[in-house]
Design an enzyme around this catalytic site. Structure first.
Site, PDB file in Angstrom:
ATOM      1  N   LYS A  73      88.059  60.164  -7.181  1.00  0.00           N
ATOM      2  CA  LYS A  73      89.033  59.105  -6.901  1.00  0.00           C
ATOM      3  C   LYS A  73      88.583  57.719  -7.358  1.00  0.00           C
ATOM      4  O   LYS A  73      89.410  56.924  -7.814  1.00  0.00           O
ATOM      5  CB  LYS A  73      89.360  59.066  -5.409  1.00  0.00           C
ATOM      6  CG  LYS A  73      90.247  60.198  -4.929  1.00  0.00           C
ATOM      7  CD  LYS A  73      90.626  59.973  -3.470  1.00  0.00           C
ATOM      8  CE  LYS A  73      91.707  60.931  -3.027  1.00  0.00           C
ATOM      9  NZ  LYS A  73      92.161  60.648  -1.651  1.00  0.00           N
ATOM     10  N   ALA A 139      90.774  57.799   2.643  1.00  0.00           N
ATOM     11  CA  ALA A 139      92.083  57.787   3.301  1.00  0.00           C
ATOM     12  C   ALA A 139      92.246  56.546   4.169  1.00  0.00           C
ATOM     13  O   ALA A 139      93.289  55.884   4.141  1.00  0.00           O
ATOM     14  CB  ALA A 139      92.267  59.050   4.135  1.00  0.00           C
TER      15      ALA A 139
END
EC number: 1.1.1.25
Length: 294
Positions: A73, A139
């Protein structure tokens, strides 16, 4: 699926390691079939060592989009041509779109949008609210970014003082500079600050993963005094469907408790929209995932 494939079929993908366990192929391919779209979604086992080649492959082959998960990511950010405002603030990407089909790759982060759409589905507004988040991983910080962009008043992030803490500090600096929200980061070991923050918040989000295996018998909140009827308790874990935290909150009077299934669905739906231009049939996919768990 084979009967749907043709010389015109467009490819979307997942770039992650591990990738084989992911629900994304099931979600996206089921949605393509439901809508009659000529797309196919495949999972590719790609870690940081093969990421640059995979991104170049997207350009060369005209792959129209990809989801990106751990450990890629953050590593994918410098390999892209452009970032959405949320991805730029988060310093991370979970969706890449080949915008012109000729290799101009734009990175997006849909985790925060997924969480906020899940809250909205339950009638929970975030504008002008004080929100406490436990867990400053990918997250947690993505949600913090989207909360800032969407008008939250205060975002109070808590995490242990690890390398993640330092990374989150940079993200929150950007939130404070680019949005009207007041974002702060505190040590999760500071129990007094954590308790005070929850008492002053309208929404508590647990993004730590505590509550899923092997920590399914654990919860960060164990004092009933922290649970109020008007406190929204949102645990990003979706398996088990009711974590120790959610069961505890429900038992002690919280009227709104939520697991992470809605976030999973809506972050996927946002990625689906970015890659295809179409709305994912969310109700159909939710039913499919629930059946799959039984």
């Amino acid at each position: 699926m084979l009967e749907r494939l043709s010389g015109h079929t467009r490819l979307t993908a997942l770039l992650a390691a591990p990738a084989r366990h992911s629900l994304s192929p099931k979600m996206h391919n089921a949605a393509y079939a439901k809508l009659g779209l000529d797309y196919a979604y495949l999972a590719f086992e790609v870690d940081n060592s093969g990421l640059a080649a995979a991104v170049q492959g997207m350009r060369a082959l005209g792959i129209c989009g990809a989801n990106v998960s751990m450990p890629n990511k953050q590593a994918i950010v410098p390999l892209l041509d452009e970032l959405s405002p949320a991805a730029a603030l988060a310093g991370a990407v979970n969706t890449v779109v080949n915008t012109d089909g000729k290799g101009h790759l734009v990175g997006h982060i849909t985790d925060g949008t997924g969480a906020i759409r899940s809250l909205a589905e339950e009638g929970v507004a975030i504008k002008d609210q004080i929100i406490t988040i436990a867990g400053a991983g990918g997250a947690g910080t993505a949600i913090a970014v989207q909360l800032g962009l969407d008008g939250a008043k205060e975002i109070r992030l808590f995490n242990r003082k690890t390398a993640t803490f330092k990374q989150a500090k940079q993200v929150l600096k950007g939130i404070n500079a680019k949005t009207s929200a007041l974002a702060s980061l505190q040590d999760l070991a500071d129990d007094r600050a954590f308790r005070r923050s929850i008492a002053e918040s309208s929404i508590y989000i647990d993004a730590t993963g505590v509550g899923m295996k092997p920590l399914e018998e654990h919860s960060l909140i164990t004092d009933p005094a922290l649970i109020r009827p008007d406190l929204v308790v949102f645990d990003l874990v979706y398996h088990p469907a009711e974590t120790k935290l959610l069961a505890f909150a429900r038992e002690h009077g919280a009227k709104k408790v939520m697991n992470g299934l809605g976030m999973l669905l809506y972050q996927g739906a946002e990625a689906f929209k970015l890659m295809t231009g179409e709305d994912m049939p969310v109700a159909y996919i939710r039913e499919l995932l629930c059946r799959n768990k039984e």
